[in-house]
Design an enzyme around this catalytic site. Structure first.
Site, PDB file in Angstrom:
ATOM      1  CE1 TYR A   1       0.220   7.704  -6.668  1.00 44.34           C
ATOM      2  CE2 TYR A   1      -1.526   8.682  -8.324  1.00 44.34           C
ATOM      3  CZ  TYR A   1      -1.024   7.792  -6.394  1.00 44.34           C
ATOM      4  OH  TYR A   1      -2.350   7.330  -6.109  1.00 44.34           O
TER       5      TYR A   1
ATOM      6  CG  ASN B   1      -1.444   1.688   1.546  1.00 44.67           C
ATOM      7  OD1 ASN B   1      -2.272   1.611   0.699  1.00 44.67           O
ATOM      8  ND2 ASN B   1      -1.060   1.738   2.255  1.00 44.67           N
TER       9      ASN B   1
ATOM     10  CE  LYS C   1      -0.444   3.927  -6.765  1.00 42.29           C
ATOM     11  NZ  LYS C   1      -0.191   3.305  -5.605  1.00 42.29           N
TER      12      LYS C   1
END
Ligand code: NAD
Length: 248
Positions: free
Chosen positions: A156, A91, A160
Site C-alpha cells: 500500500y 481514486n 502510494k
C-alpha cells in the site's frame, strides 16, 4: 459553481471518498462519469444521487481499470456524450495490512495493479484526449502513508509513494500540453476502508493526530474540488495533505 461546464471522470466513485468527490463535483456544476468495479454498485450509487437530485448529469461505467482498451473506450464514450473530458480523478484503491514475512508476491501485485498501474493507464487515456482538446486536470488519490510508510501491508505505501512520483513526473511532462497533475494525500478518513481496519489499529493511527479525529470524506473532496478548479490554475505537481497534521 467552480466546475460549471466541466466534465469529470472519477474512478472508485461508488462509495467513500470517491462518492463524496462525485457529489461535490456535481454540486459545483460538473457533469460526471462515476466508475466502479461492478454494475451493481455503480447502479446503487447512481440511484442514490438521482434520489437527491433527479437532474444530476451523471452516468456510470465499470471498466476493468487495468485494461487500457476498456478504459479508452469508456473515456471516449464520456467525451462523445458530454463534449469533453476535463478532469480525471484516479481514486479507486485498496489497502493492505499483511505481514511482510507472509506476503505472497501475487497479493503484493494485486495492490500495485489497482493502486498504481490503473493510475498510469487511466492517466494516459485521459491525457491523450486532454492534449487534443487543449488541456485538462488529472488528480490522483495518494495517502499520508506515501510520506511516512506504514508498519504492515507494504504494497500500500509502496503504491502510494509511486503515485506521488507519477504525479510529480507527469506534471513536468504534461505541463506543455496545459495538463495539470496533482495528488491529494488523505489521512485516516471515515470510509469503508477505515471501517474494515481493526479498532486498535484505528485508535493507534488517530492518537497522534493534532486535530484529534479522523477526517470526513467531504473534507477530502473539498481539496479535490480546489485542485480541479481554475482556482488552482497555477498549481501542478503538488501532493496536498488532508490529514489533520497527522505525524508531522
Ligand atoms: P473505499 O473502499 O470506500 O472505496 C474504494 C473505491 O474503489 C470503491 O468505489 C470501489 O468500487 C473502487 N474499487 C475497489 N477495487 C476496485 C477495482 N478492482 N476496480 C475498480 N474499482 C475498484 O475506499 P476509500 O477509503 O474511499 O478510498 C478511496 C481512495 O482513497 C483510495 O485510493 C485509498 O487508497 C485512498 N485513501 C483512503 C484513506 C482512508 O482513510 N479512507 C486514506 C488515505 C487514502
Amino acid at each position: 459553481m467552480l466546475l460549471q461546464g466541466k466534465v469529470a471522470v472519477v474512478t472508485g466513485g461508488t462509495r467513500g471518498i470517491g462518492f463524496a468527490i462525485v457529489k461535490k463535483f456535481l454540486e459545483n456544476g460538473a457533469k460526471v462519469a462515476l466508475l466502479g468495479s461492478r454494475q451493481e454498485t455503480v447502479d446503487k450509487a447512481l440511484q442514490k444521487i438521482k434520489e437527491e437530485d433527479a437532474n444530476a448529469e451523471v452516468v456510470g461505467y465499470w471498466p476493468n481499470l487495468m485494461d487500457a482498451s476498456e478504459v479508452e473506450e469508456v473515456f471516449t464514450k464520456v467525451k462523445d456524450m458530454y463534449g469533453s473530458l476535463d478532469i480525471l480523478v484516479n481514486n479507486a484503491g485498496v489497502s493492505a495490512r499483511e505481514s511482510f514475512y507472509d506476503y505472497k508476491p501475487e497479493e503484493f501485485e494485486k495492490v500495485i495493479d489497482l493502486n498504481l498501474n490503473s493510475v498510469f493507464i487511466c492517466a494516459q487515456a485521459a491525457a491523450k484526449i486532454m492534449k487534443e482538446q487543449g488541456g485538462g486536470v488529472i488528480l490522483n488519490t495518494s495517502s499520508m502513508v506515501s510520506l511516512y510508510g506504514q508498519p504492515a501491508g507494504v504494497s500500500y505505501p509502496a503504491s502510494k509513494f509511486a503515485v506521488n512520483g507519477l504525479t510529480k513526473s507527469l506534471a513536468r511532462e504534461l505541463g506543455k500540453d496545459q495538463i495539470r497533475v496533482n495528488a491529494v494525500a488523505p489521512g485516516v478518513t471515515r470510509t469503508d476502508m477505515v471501517a474494515a481496519l481493526p479498532e486498535d489499529m484505528v485508535k493507534r493511527i488517530t492518537a497522534p493526530i493534532p486535530l484529534g479525529r479522523v477526517g470526513e470524506p467531504e473534507e477530502v473532496a473539498n481539496a479535490f474540488l480546489f485542485l480541479a478548479s481554475d482556482m488552482a490554475s497555477y498549481v501542478t505537481g503538488e501532493i496536498l495533505s488532508v490529514d489533520g497534521a497527522a505525524m508531522t
